[in-house]
Design an enzyme around this catalytic site. Structure first.
Site: not given
Length: 750
Positions: A514, A665-667, A673
């Protein structure tokens, strides 16, 4: 209705005892708003009315009945066609042609929703499209309506002196629509005062047979094929189509490109250092190295990605059709199915690739040992050994479910990214969420922009819940050593669950993709130095910015410790599982342990990435997994050592089999990801220091390995590598990796 009845009882009456209408003037002085009253009985509330005669330049004329001579009067000999729009929304208010000889009047039932009609920024064309339900009917409607120039509106109540506001708004929008798209000097607009049922039949001159007979009709359609009628029937889709709508909502971020538009929106970047069909490339990747074939490459990648999307839609359809079998029936069906066989119709078969690889390995061993020992004949022709249980596909094709993700919707950051049941991370039962403190209340209130996020932890049920939006990822049929956990960025209400996943799975490294800009967009929340969790103590020990010359890469070192929950966190009304012992639903207090977080800030959502940074991230991640002390020591001494693990050192065997899973993880935990997991796995199985557990020949195979990996990941978590841009970036990134490897190889002294 109670308020209206009270006004009725307290209102004025005339000499006959009938209720008198009371009037009020709105803010606009020329509009008179009347409240409708029904004499001698309980009033029927129809909404506010407007006196159209007070409006300046009013173009709406009254007509007493359909025989009004003013309707057909014009200043030319032109024969006008008349359209009567019946605006009544009740089931018994639709009119139809009672006599086909009345060829100059057409009746159209148009009961549009009053809420949308009254919206000033909602034009008539949008109303019509919403009512008709398809662009085809909208186009057909416009083709027919352009032939009319006289329009009569009827709602069975309105008059010029007291027109319903809904009717007035619709007439105004309709006038703008007609004058804009079909301007004509002969346009006329009339309001039929009173009900159609009360209107006398028009005589159309002396011929009493040519008439329109208002008649009640329960059908909401008129036949489109007739010259004098219009069909506005709304076809309700069959039940199966509702599944498609649900599936489309899960894939709502998908953009479809045509093969001809690929060159307009995409370009395939190939490194200049790579020659066509370069020997440094695996066989399956060489087709991407010919610069003259850029159009062909893009088209092939586009077709492959469309195939991946179709496969995923089939899995989601199975989620809607799947009925869970009892365990004994599932075991029986697996026994009856027997060992999996290779299907020639498949695009690829990992089982077949494994057999080919085992056969080639066996052949090499025989050649190397030929001079040292004699191999018995009965062993030389033996068939390959059967696959172990680890070689089976993680989930049978019919076992896809999304049930818990749908039921626990408040724990999802996005409504269309849900975890499959067969691979989702399951937590030990948790007690009721803690009471919200002042600090955590502030965090929670800022999260209102997420419709899927609970606004207050107090709203949670005290029922134990093992759900978190996360999936285990493991490609055992390619290489079983590398394990991942893909998850969404934790919400303020799920931060305890997030850290619980880390402690349960002994996660050592977190990869966060992120950017800081996404904090303002509420795409993620800071899950350290935060009071939204109560069952864990997170201490930030150290932070390094731009480590190993990776711009935008931050390394954080956390000390994580599980703590005992407060007794008041558990409601007395909650049903404790098993024997009621608190230990069955809570984790024991643990010793503190170290967790490393790598945050890469320069990867925007749905965009490509600099492969040089990904390669360095991959090496830093390996250093933190397998040799963290040396790497941290080098950072403390301000010495950049991103190459503590040398890919060219084939003698260095890392303990990948016993390594902890990598949490990424991303959003949403699927797009970026998915790209990172795909590239990290590819680099791991292509590196001689980490690929000693490979089960397929990743160099000499002809099937597209990136396609295989993405498809296998999507079997375990939805939308991994979410869009075509990210899918193309996987190929470009891997080509850049081999270009860098070639540069390093050429720079080495002979």
């Amino acid at each position: 209705m109670d308020r209206i009845a009270q006004q009725y009882r307290n209102g004025k009456r005339d000499n006959n005892g009938n209720r008198m209408a009371s009037s009020a003037i709105s803010e606009k002085g020329h509009i008179q708003v009347n409240q409708t009253r029904t004499p001698g009985q309980m009033p029927v509330y129809r909404g506010e009315t407007i006196n159209l005669s007070n409006l300046p330049q009013n173009q709406i004329k009254p007509c007493k009945d359909l025989d009004d001579v003013n309707i057909r009067r014009n200043n030319s000999n032109r024969h006008s066609k008349i359209l009567l729009l019946d605006l009544c929304a009740g089931p018994n208010t639709n009119s139809f042609l009672g006599n086909t000889n009345a060829k100059d009047i057409t009746v159209l039932s148009l009961p549009l929703p009053s809420t949308l009609v009254k919206r000033s920024n909602y034009p008539f064309e949008n109303l019509l499209k919403n009512y008709l339900g398809s662009d085809e009917k909208y186009i057909e409607f416009t083709k027919i309506i352009k032939d009319y120039d006289i329009f009569i509106f009827s709602d069975s109540f309105s008059r010029i002196s007291s027109c319903l506001k809904t009717t007035f708004c619709l007439i105004e929008k309709f006038k703008k629509f007609i004058c804009h798209f079909f301007p004509s000097p002969y346009l006329k607009f009339f309001l039929l005062e009173g009900s159609l049922n009360d209107s006398k039949a028009p005589s159309l001159g002396k011929n009493k047979k040519n008439c329109i007979l208002p008649k009640l009709d329960l059908n909401l359609n008129v036949n489109l094929t007739s010259r004098s009628t219009l069909n506005l029937r709304i076809n309700i889709p069959p039940p199966n189509d509702s599944n498609k709508i649900f599936l489309q909502s899960l894939k709502k971020d998908l953009i479809h490109y045509s093969p001809n538009s690929l060159q307009k929106f995409f370009q395939f970047n190939m490194p200049a250092d790579l020659a066509p069909n370069d020997t440094i490339l695996p066989n399956w990747l060489k087709f991407c190295s010919v610069k003259e074939n850029e159009k062909v490459i893009l088209k092939k990648l586009f077709n492959n990605f469309e195939t991946l999307e179709n496969f995923e839609m089939q899995r989601l359809e199975k989620c809607l059709k799947f009925k869970k079998k009892p365990l004994h029936q599932k075991q029986l069906s697996q026994k009856q199915r027997g060992p999996q066989s290779t299907d020639d119709s498949k695009l690829y078969s990992l089982t077949s690739l494994q057999r080919q690889y085992k056969s080639s390995l066996k052949s090499n061993i025989q050649k190397n040992q030929k001079l040292k020992l004699i191999i018995p004949k009965n062993n030389t022709s033996s068939s390959p050994s059967p696959l172990s249980s680890d070689d089976t596909i993680m989930s049978p094709i019919n076992d896809y479910e999304l049930t818990e993700g749908i039921q626990s919707f408040t724990k999802n950051r996005y409504s269309n990214i849900l975890p499959y049941e067969h691979s989702r991370v399951k937590l030990p039962h948790s007690p009721k969420p803690p009471a919200v403190s002042e600090a955590s209340t502030t965090e929670t209130k800022t999260d209102k922009s997420y419709p899927m996020c609970p606004v207050d932890a107090k709203n949670h049920s005290c029922k134990p819940n093992d759900y978190i939006n996360a999936n285990y990822l493991k490609l055992t049929q390619i290489n079983p050593d590398f394990k991942y956990i893909a998850t969404q960025a934790p919400l303020p209400s799920t931060m305890d669950d997030f850290w619980k996943v880390i402690t349960l799975n002994k996660v050592k490294v977190i990869i966060s993709l992120n950017s800081d800009d996404e904090l303002n967009l509420r795409k993620w929340d800071i899950y350290w130095n935060n009071l939204s969790y109560s069952n864990h103590t997170i201490k930030l020990q150290n932070t390094w910015e731009n480590i190993c010359n990776i711009n935008g890469c931050v390394l954080r070192v956390f000390q994580v410790k599980k703590t005992a929950p407060q007794n008041d966190n558990i409601s007395q009304d909650c049903d404790l599982p098993h024997n009621g012992d608190l230990t069955s639903i809570t984790m024991a207090v643990s010793e503190p342990f170290i967790v490393y977080q790598l945050q890469y800030k320069n990867w925007l959502d749905s965009c490509g990435v600099d492969m040089n940074d990904i390669i360095k991230l991959h090496k830093v991640k390996n250093s933190l997994l397998f040799n963290p002390q040396s790497f941290i020591t080098s950072l403390e001494k301000d010495v950049c050592k991103p190459d503590l693990i040398d890919d060219n050192n084939s003698e260095l065997h890392l303990d990948t089999a016993n390594s902890s899973p990598l949490l990424v993880h991303c959003s949403a935990g699927c797009g970026r990801t998915g790209v990172f997991v795909t590239l990290d796995f590819l680099l791991s199985i292509l590196s001689p220091t980490t690929n000693h557990s490979n089960k397929i020949d990743v160099w000499n195979m002809t099937q597209d390995l990136i396609f295989i990996i993405v498809n296998e990941l999507r079997k375990q978590r939805i939308s991994m590598v979410q869009n075509l841009t990210q899918y193309i970036a996987c190929y470009e990134a891997l080509l850049n990796y081999f270009a860098l490897q070639k540069q390093i190889k050429n720079a080495l002294p002979c």
